[in-house]
Design a protein around this motif. Structure first.
Motif, PDB file in Angstrom:
ATOM      1  N   GLY A 132       0.804  -1.215   0.000  1.00 37.41           N
ATOM      2  CA  GLY A 132       0.000   0.000   0.000  1.00 37.41           C
ATOM      3  C   GLY A 132       0.830   1.255   0.000  1.00 37.41           C
ATOM      4  O   GLY A 132       1.992   1.274  -0.399  1.00 37.41           O
ATOM      5  N   TYR A 133       0.210   2.321   0.477  1.00 41.43           N
ATOM      6  CA  TYR A 133       0.833   3.636   0.525  1.00 41.43           C
ATOM      7  C   TYR A 133       1.545   3.820   1.860  1.00 41.43           C
ATOM      8  O   TYR A 133       1.080   3.329   2.885  1.00 41.43           O
ATOM      9  CB  TYR A 133      -0.227   4.720   0.364  1.00 41.43           C
ATOM     10  N   LEU A 134       2.671   4.535   1.837  1.00 41.83           N
ATOM     11  CA  LEU A 134       3.437   4.809   3.048  1.00 41.83           C
ATOM     12  C   LEU A 134       3.584   6.317   3.228  1.00 41.83           C
ATOM     13  O   LEU A 134       3.936   7.035   2.285  1.00 41.83           O
ATOM     14  CB  LEU A 134       4.829   4.186   2.961  1.00 41.83           C
ATOM     15  N   ALA A 135       3.336   6.768   4.437  1.00 39.86           N
ATOM     16  CA  ALA A 135       3.539   8.170   4.771  1.00 39.86           C
ATOM     17  C   ALA A 135       5.032   8.410   4.965  1.00 39.86           C
ATOM     18  O   ALA A 135       5.760   7.507   5.395  1.00 39.86           O
ATOM     19  CB  ALA A 135       2.780   8.519   6.051  1.00 39.86           C
TER      20      ALA A 135
ATOM     21  N   GLY B 154       9.669   9.037 -11.470  1.00 41.75           N
ATOM     22  CA  GLY B 154       8.656   8.074 -11.887  1.00 41.75           C
ATOM     23  C   GLY B 154       8.774   6.715 -11.216  1.00 41.75           C
ATOM     24  O   GLY B 154       8.105   5.767 -11.622  1.00 41.75           O
ATOM     25  N   VAL B 155       9.592   6.606 -10.178  1.00 43.62           N
ATOM     26  CA  VAL B 155       9.727   5.343  -9.453  1.00 43.62           C
ATOM     27  C   VAL B 155       8.586   5.202  -8.456  1.00 43.62           C
ATOM     28  O   VAL B 155       8.030   4.118  -8.276  1.00 43.62           O
ATOM     29  CB  VAL B 155      11.095   5.265  -8.726  1.00 43.62           C
ATOM     30  N   LEU B 156       8.222   6.308  -7.799  1.00 45.78           N
ATOM     31  CA  LEU B 156       7.132   6.315  -6.832  1.00 45.78           C
ATOM     32  C   LEU B 156       5.987   7.179  -7.335  1.00 45.78           C
ATOM     33  O   LEU B 156       6.190   8.069  -8.165  1.00 45.78           O
ATOM     34  CB  LEU B 156       7.604   6.875  -5.483  1.00 45.78           C
ATOM     35  N   GLU B 157       4.795   6.914  -6.813  1.00 43.67           N
ATOM     36  CA  GLU B 157       3.637   7.769  -7.030  1.00 43.67           C
ATOM     37  C   GLU B 157       3.319   8.450  -5.716  1.00 43.67           C
ATOM     38  O   GLU B 157       3.447   7.852  -4.650  1.00 43.67           O
ATOM     39  CB  GLU B 157       2.421   6.943  -7.461  1.00 43.67           C
ATOM     40  N   GLN B 158       2.910   9.697  -5.795  1.00 42.57           N
ATOM     41  CA  GLN B 158       2.535  10.459  -4.610  1.00 42.57           C
ATOM     42  C   GLN B 158       1.043  10.752  -4.674  1.00 42.57           C
ATOM     43  O   GLN B 158       0.535  11.176  -5.709  1.00 42.57           O
ATOM     44  CB  GLN B 158       3.316  11.770  -4.586  1.00 42.57           C
ATOM     45  N   VAL B 159       0.337  10.507  -3.563  1.00 44.47           N
ATOM     46  CA  VAL B 159      -1.090  10.785  -3.500  1.00 44.47           C
ATOM     47  C   VAL B 159      -1.368  11.572  -2.222  1.00 44.47           C
ATOM     48  O   VAL B 159      -0.802  11.282  -1.170  1.00 44.47           O
ATOM     49  CB  VAL B 159      -1.917   9.475  -3.507  1.00 44.47           C
TER      50      VAL B 159
ATOM     51  N   GLU C 298      -5.100  12.818   5.537  1.00 47.57           N
ATOM     52  CA  GLU C 298      -4.114  12.930   6.612  1.00 47.57           C
ATOM     53  C   GLU C 298      -2.730  13.341   6.103  1.00 47.57           C
ATOM     54  O   GLU C 298      -1.787  13.424   6.877  1.00 47.57           O
ATOM     55  CB  GLU C 298      -4.023  11.633   7.420  1.00 47.57           C
ATOM     56  N   GLY C 299      -2.595  13.584   4.820  1.00 46.04           N
ATOM     57  CA  GLY C 299      -1.322  14.038   4.267  1.00 46.04           C
ATOM     58  C   GLY C 299      -0.869  13.200   3.087  1.00 46.04           C
ATOM     59  O   GLY C 299      -1.532  12.251   2.679  1.00 46.04           O
ATOM     60  N   VAL C 300       0.298  13.541   2.577  1.00 47.47           N
ATOM     61  CA  VAL C 300       0.842  12.885   1.399  1.00 47.47           C
ATOM     62  C   VAL C 300       1.356  11.489   1.752  1.00 47.47           C
ATOM     63  O   VAL C 300       1.861  11.266   2.852  1.00 47.47           O
ATOM     64  CB  VAL C 300       1.944  13.749   0.755  1.00 47.47           C
ATOM     65  N   LYS C 301       1.195  10.565   0.816  1.00 49.04           N
ATOM     66  CA  LYS C 301       1.727   9.207   0.953  1.00 49.04           C
ATOM     67  C   LYS C 301       2.319   8.789  -0.383  1.00 49.04           C
ATOM     68  O   LYS C 301       1.960   9.318  -1.431  1.00 49.04           O
ATOM     69  CB  LYS C 301       0.637   8.218   1.372  1.00 49.04           C
TER      70      LYS C 301
END
Length: 145
Positions: free
Chosen positions: A34-37, A68-73, A77-80
């Motif tokens: 999943g996504y990591l903060a 382009g290695v990671l995606e930011q969303v 509660e903030g960016v992950k």
């Protein structure tokens, strides 16, 4: 899912110097579905690298996102961050707020967006947040107990 070697190769092919810290980041994201903060990444990295600053971790996350290695969303509660998906065509995502599972949206809403003549779009993001079938079922089962 990307392998650690694929992530490292992707970073190297884009001119990023491969340090032990970046190898550790590659391993972390390869093994995280999943996504990591940034704070979660910082806490994980701090276990292996004493004296590592939050700024260094965040800067590496931003560089990996720019390459382009990671995606930011942006979540409430903030960016992950998460690994960039393997899809090569332009697309967006539906994201489960509980487990972080993502589903691609192959249709781009920008195609239907009326952009004023005096505005030049340089990039855009579109994410839809909700709950996947499994998480809804788990929530329903928990509430019935």
């Amino acid at each position: 899912m990307h392998t650690i070697d694929e992530i490292i190769q992707s970073m190297a092919s884009r001119g990023l110097r491969i340090t032990d810290q970046r190898k550790t980041l590659a391993k972390l994201f390869a093994e995280s579905p999943g996504y990591l903060a940034p704070k979660e990444v910082y806490e994980f990295m701090g276990k292996s690298y004493a004296g590592l600053s939050f700024d260094t971790v965040y800067r590496n996350l931003r560089v990996m996102e720019e390459l382009g290695v990671l995606e930011q969303v942006m979540f409430e509660e903030g960016v992950k961050f998460k690994l960039h998906c393997r899809e090569h065509d332009h697309h967006h995502h539906m994201i489960c707020l509980q487990c972080g599972h993502t589903y691609p949206i192959t249709y781009c809403p920008m195609e239907q967006t009326a952009v004023p003549d005096d505005f030049r779009v340089v990039k855009h993001k579109f994410e839809v947040f909700g709950y996947c079938k499994e998480c809804v079922q788990e929530e329903t089962a928990a509430s019935e107990r």
